[in-house]
Enzyme design. Sequence first.
Site, PDB file in Angstrom:
ATOM      1  N   HIS A 132      17.403 -21.020  30.635  1.00  0.00           N
ATOM      2  CA  HIS A 132      17.799 -19.925  29.755  1.00  0.00           C
ATOM      3  C   HIS A 132      16.594 -19.618  28.855  1.00  0.00           C
ATOM      4  O   HIS A 132      15.812 -20.519  28.545  1.00  0.00           O
ATOM      5  CB  HIS A 132      18.985 -20.411  28.919  1.00  0.00           C
ATOM      6  CG  HIS A 132      19.634 -19.371  28.058  1.00  0.00           C
ATOM      7  ND1 HIS A 132      19.141 -19.010  26.829  1.00  0.00           N
ATOM      8  CD2 HIS A 132      20.765 -18.645  28.234  1.00  0.00           C
ATOM      9  CE1 HIS A 132      19.934 -18.103  26.289  1.00  0.00           C
ATOM     10  NE2 HIS A 132      20.923 -17.854  27.116  1.00  0.00           N
ATOM     11  N   ASP A 209      19.147 -29.462  27.724  1.00  0.00           N
ATOM     12  CA  ASP A 209      19.920 -28.344  27.199  1.00  0.00           C
ATOM     13  C   ASP A 209      21.305 -28.450  27.845  1.00  0.00           C
ATOM     14  O   ASP A 209      21.488 -28.133  29.016  1.00  0.00           O
ATOM     15  CB  ASP A 209      19.211 -27.039  27.575  1.00  0.00           C
ATOM     16  CG  ASP A 209      20.063 -25.808  27.338  1.00  0.00           C
ATOM     17  OD1 ASP A 209      21.244 -25.951  26.964  1.00  0.00           O
ATOM     18  OD2 ASP A 209      19.550 -24.701  27.538  1.00  0.00           O
ATOM     19  N   GLN A 212      25.736 -25.626  28.936  1.00  0.00           N
ATOM     20  CA  GLN A 212      26.726 -25.334  29.980  1.00  0.00           C
ATOM     21  C   GLN A 212      27.402 -26.591  30.526  1.00  0.00           C
ATOM     22  O   GLN A 212      28.230 -26.491  31.434  1.00  0.00           O
ATOM     23  CB  GLN A 212      26.065 -24.589  31.145  1.00  0.00           C
ATOM     24  CG  GLN A 212      25.555 -23.217  30.778  1.00  0.00           C
ATOM     25  CD  GLN A 212      26.660 -22.253  30.376  1.00  0.00           C
ATOM     26  OE1 GLN A 212      27.825 -22.446  30.712  1.00  0.00           O
ATOM     27  NE2 GLN A 212      26.310 -21.213  29.649  1.00  0.00           N
ATOM     28  N   LYS A 235      30.862 -22.847  23.333  1.00  0.00           N
ATOM     29  CA  LYS A 235      31.072 -22.909  24.786  1.00  0.00           C
ATOM     30  C   LYS A 235      32.023 -24.056  25.140  1.00  0.00           C
ATOM     31  O   LYS A 235      32.231 -24.387  26.302  1.00  0.00           O
ATOM     32  CB  LYS A 235      29.738 -23.094  25.508  1.00  0.00           C
ATOM     33  CG  LYS A 235      28.796 -21.892  25.333  1.00  0.00           C
ATOM     34  CD  LYS A 235      27.575 -22.034  26.190  1.00  0.00           C
ATOM     35  CE  LYS A 235      26.439 -21.115  25.775  1.00  0.00           C
ATOM     36  NZ  LYS A 235      26.627 -19.723  26.186  1.00  0.00           N
ATOM     37  N   CYS A 374      19.965 -13.924  30.427  1.00  0.00           N
ATOM     38  CA  CYS A 374      18.875 -14.578  29.665  1.00  0.00           C
ATOM     39  C   CYS A 374      18.094 -15.559  30.534  1.00  0.00           C
ATOM     40  O   CYS A 374      17.640 -16.610  30.053  1.00  0.00           O
ATOM     41  CB  CYS A 374      19.383 -15.275  28.403  1.00  0.00           C
ATOM     42  SG  CYS A 374      20.070 -14.150  27.198  1.00  0.00           S
TER      43      CYS A 374
HETATM   44  N1  7TS Z   1      21.084 -22.741  27.159  1.00  0.00           N
HETATM   45  C1  7TS Z   1      21.934 -22.391  28.135  1.00  0.00           C
HETATM   46  C2  7TS Z   1      21.900 -23.122  29.443  1.00  0.00           C
HETATM   47  C3  7TS Z   1      22.851 -21.369  27.902  1.00  0.00           C
HETATM   48  O1  7TS Z   1      23.704 -21.041  28.872  1.00  0.00           O
HETATM   49  C4  7TS Z   1      22.867 -20.707  26.651  1.00  0.00           C
HETATM   50  C5  7TS Z   1      23.771 -19.541  26.391  1.00  0.00           C
HETATM   51  C6  7TS Z   1      21.976 -21.147  25.664  1.00  0.00           C
HETATM   52  C7  7TS Z   1      21.094 -22.154  25.955  1.00  0.00           C
HETATM   53  C8  7TS Z   1      21.974 -20.568  24.298  1.00  0.00           C
HETATM   54  O2  7TS Z   1      23.115 -20.969  23.603  1.00  0.00           O
HETATM   55  P1  7TS Z   1      23.451 -20.419  22.154  1.00  0.00           P
HETATM   56  O3  7TS Z   1      24.802 -20.939  21.865  1.00  0.00           O
HETATM   57  O4  7TS Z   1      22.401 -20.942  21.229  1.00  0.00           O
HETATM   58  O5  7TS Z   1      23.386 -18.923  22.251  1.00  0.00           O
HETATM   59  N2  7TS Z   1      24.194 -18.863  27.562  1.00  0.00           N
HETATM   60  C9  7TS Z   1      24.806 -17.668  27.620  1.00  0.00           C
HETATM   61  C10 7TS Z   1      25.219 -17.104  28.837  1.00  0.00           C
HETATM   62  O6  7TS Z   1      25.091 -17.621  29.931  1.00  0.00           O
HETATM   63  N3  7TS Z   1      25.777 -15.888  28.583  1.00  0.00           N
HETATM   64  O7  7TS Z   1      25.754 -15.695  27.263  1.00  0.00           O
HETATM   65  C11 7TS Z   1      25.154 -16.774  26.651  1.00  0.00           C
END
Ligand code: 7TS
Length: 416
Positions: A132, A209, A212, A235, A374
């Site tokens: 990401h 990370d 997910q 999430k 992303c």
């Molecule tokens: N890393 C991964 C693997 C992610 O899927 C996401 C967000 C992030 C980092 C960032 O997370 P945040 O909570 O700091 O924003 N992924 C997604 C997605 O797949 N669609 O919208 C956000």
Amino acid sequence: MNQPTPHIADKFDVHVLRGRFPVLQRQVNGKNLVYFDNAATTQKPEVVIEALAGYYRQYNANIHRGLHALAEKATAAYEDTRRTIRQFIHAPEADEIIFTSGTTASINLVATAYGRKFLGAGDEVIISALEHHSNIVPWQLLCEEKNATLKVIPVDEKGNLVLADLAHLIGSKTKIVAVNHVSNSLGTINPVAEIIRMAHNAGAVVLLDGAQATAHIDVDVQALDCDFYAFSAHKLFGPTGVGVLYGKRSLLEAMNPYQGGGEMIKEVTFEKTTYAEIPYKFEAGTPNIADVIAFKAAIDFVEGLGDKSELLRYEQSLLQAATKQLKEIRGLKIIGEADEKIGVVSFVMEGMHHFDIGMMLDAKGIAVRTGHHCTQPLMHQFGIEGTIRASFSIYNTIEEVNFFVESLKQIVEKWR
Ligand code: 7TS
């Protein structure tokens, strides 16, 4: 509101479970909501919403500062979440759990506070082609600043990381390996134990990370032996604006603070400041008290569902049904068929743009994600701009999957 949670293994009733999520009861565009955008954010059960409102209604106060009753209650609840998270990811100590605003902030914290101190010119950081943007850009910024090099573990056409290539990339100059536990675009569950072993053999630290992963896989940071683990509450059925950074005590202690301000100090004079112990060293300012408190309700909720492997198995049944049916649609190509996946199915449709399909599904009440998710470098590798992504959670049903595929077939027949 405290109805018992069904135990997935013996008496899982998805309809009872759905009843605990207010938003799943609503209609969208005159149709029952089918929410297949769980990789972006999950919906929230009533218990989480209640915990959030309960703090504001009954004991709103700043933490760690006041000695009055409300401040004590808020502080206790906030620290209770920290202990719950420790247990949830099997960390050795609660002090190794740092609250941030999300996965992105957790990764930036490590890139800045660890990277700036321990990386030098000529050093190397390794990420993967599945990352990401939030696990790419912080490392690029660091490498630019330090004259270091960013290297990338390639991905094969099925969406598996090519570990044989990692063996060639990794070496004595490698200081940090940062990869996702699970890919958001393709659903690949990465062989992180092997990656950690290889990185440690080369003397590098590993950040996972886990954005997910935590809603689907039992995460044990001690068994994995990762050095840092980052994830987001939203999430995982929890509120937005809260994330976690787990780090090994010795590393967190060796790092410089990330941000300066109140709460992160031991003593301040104009000449010199000494810093608080971990985790407070990394929690400058008033944190997101309400959402951290509500996050505990989310963890309790998910733990109450029973064995994580049972949750995963249920989601896998949705994934398999969706994959099988989608493959029957002419011109549809699934992007990402890795050996091990969570319930994420990404695809493109010949002759149609993913945005158009997303909008037409929305008109039928079906929420999917369209675009690059992303992960632009990954999309480039597959020679596409983006995909349509359906991502499943524990409250989704086989009827929803069937309706989704039927709706897609109708759209394709009408418009292609
Ligand atoms: N890393 C991964 C693997 C992610 O899927 C996401 C967000 C992030 C980092 C960032 O997370 P945040 O909570 O700091 O924003 N992924 C997604 C997605 O797949 N669609 O919208 C956000």
